[in-house]
Design a protein around this motif. Structure first.
Motif, PDB file in Angstrom:
ATOM      1  N   PHE A  39       0.845  -1.193   0.000  1.00  0.00           N
ATOM      2  CA  PHE A  39       0.000   0.000   0.000  1.00  0.00           C
ATOM      3  C   PHE A  39       0.882   1.246   0.000  1.00  0.00           C
ATOM      4  CE2 PHE A  39      -2.487  -3.349   1.799  1.00  0.00           C
ATOM      5  CZ  PHE A  39      -3.747  -3.151   1.266  1.00  0.00           C
ATOM      6  N   PHE A  40       0.426   2.240  -0.749  1.00  0.00           N
ATOM      7  CA  PHE A  40       1.126   3.518  -0.814  1.00  0.00           C
ATOM      8  C   PHE A  40       0.090   4.624  -0.648  1.00  0.00           C
ATOM      9  CE2 PHE A  40       3.298   0.461  -3.463  1.00  0.00           C
ATOM     10  CZ  PHE A  40       4.604   0.533  -2.981  1.00  0.00           C
ATOM     11  N   ALA A  41       0.469   5.667   0.040  1.00  0.00           N
ATOM     12  CA  ALA A  41      -0.428   6.816   0.195  1.00  0.00           C
ATOM     13  C   ALA A  41       0.313   8.070  -0.255  1.00  0.00           C
ATOM     14  CB  ALA A  41      -0.874   6.958   1.639  1.00  0.00           C
ATOM     15  N   VAL A  42      -0.324   8.825  -1.120  1.00  0.00           N
ATOM     16  CA  VAL A  42       0.273  10.050  -1.653  1.00  0.00           C
ATOM     17  C   VAL A  42      -0.808  11.134  -1.725  1.00  0.00           C
ATOM     18  CG1 VAL A  42       1.990   8.812  -3.048  1.00  0.00           C
ATOM     19  CG2 VAL A  42      -0.214   9.407  -4.071  1.00  0.00           C
ATOM     20  N   GLN A  43      -0.379  12.362  -1.945  1.00  0.00           N
ATOM     21  CA  GLN A  43      -1.354  13.444  -2.111  1.00  0.00           C
ATOM     22  C   GLN A  43      -2.285  13.107  -3.274  1.00  0.00           C
ATOM     23  OE1 GLN A  43       1.895  16.253  -3.175  1.00  0.00           O
ATOM     24  NE2 GLN A  43       0.546  16.915  -4.824  1.00  0.00           N
TER      25      GLN A  43
END
Ligand code: FES
Length: 116
Positions: A39-43
């Motif tokens: 999982f990756f979270a970015v703007q």
């Protein structure tokens, strides 16, 4: 700076196919990308011209904006060579009861201060 962790998914999400989703936690919108079991979270807004990155697509661990096809590394946030831009990334971890995103305590402090 210490992080404050927020649960964003139950572990059932591990059984879902890859996705790109828009989430909002503590007043902050961000884009969560599942690539295989990572999982990756970015703007959520593209730094090029503000497009919604959840409308984009993934190529391995790269997020491609749907508007002008700018490309961002999901691990570092760095834009492809020559773009000269980057995405803000947020740490994500998988624990025994779900998937969590971490925000710096500074954000939660300012959110309370300005009642965001
Ligand atoms: S708005 Fe994303 S590449 Fe242009």
């Amino acid at each position: 700076m210490p992080l404050k962790w927020f649960r964003i998914f139950s572990l059932e999400v591990l059984n879902e196919p890859n996705f790109i989703k828009l989430l909002q936690v503590e007043g902050r919108k961000f884009c969560v990308v599942k690539v295989n079991q990572e999982f990756f979270a970015v703007q959520n807004r593209c730094p090029h011209a503000g497009a919604d990155l959840t409308l984009g697509f993934c190529k391995e661990k790269k997020l491609i904006c749907s508007y002008h096809r700018y490309e961002y590394d999901l691990e570092t946030g760095r834009g492809a060579e020559g773009q000269g831009d980057y995405l803000t990334t947020y740490p994500v971890k998988v624990l025994e009861d779900g998937i969590y995103i971490g925000f710096k305590e500074k954000w939660t402090f300012f959110k309370k201060l300005f009642r965001l």
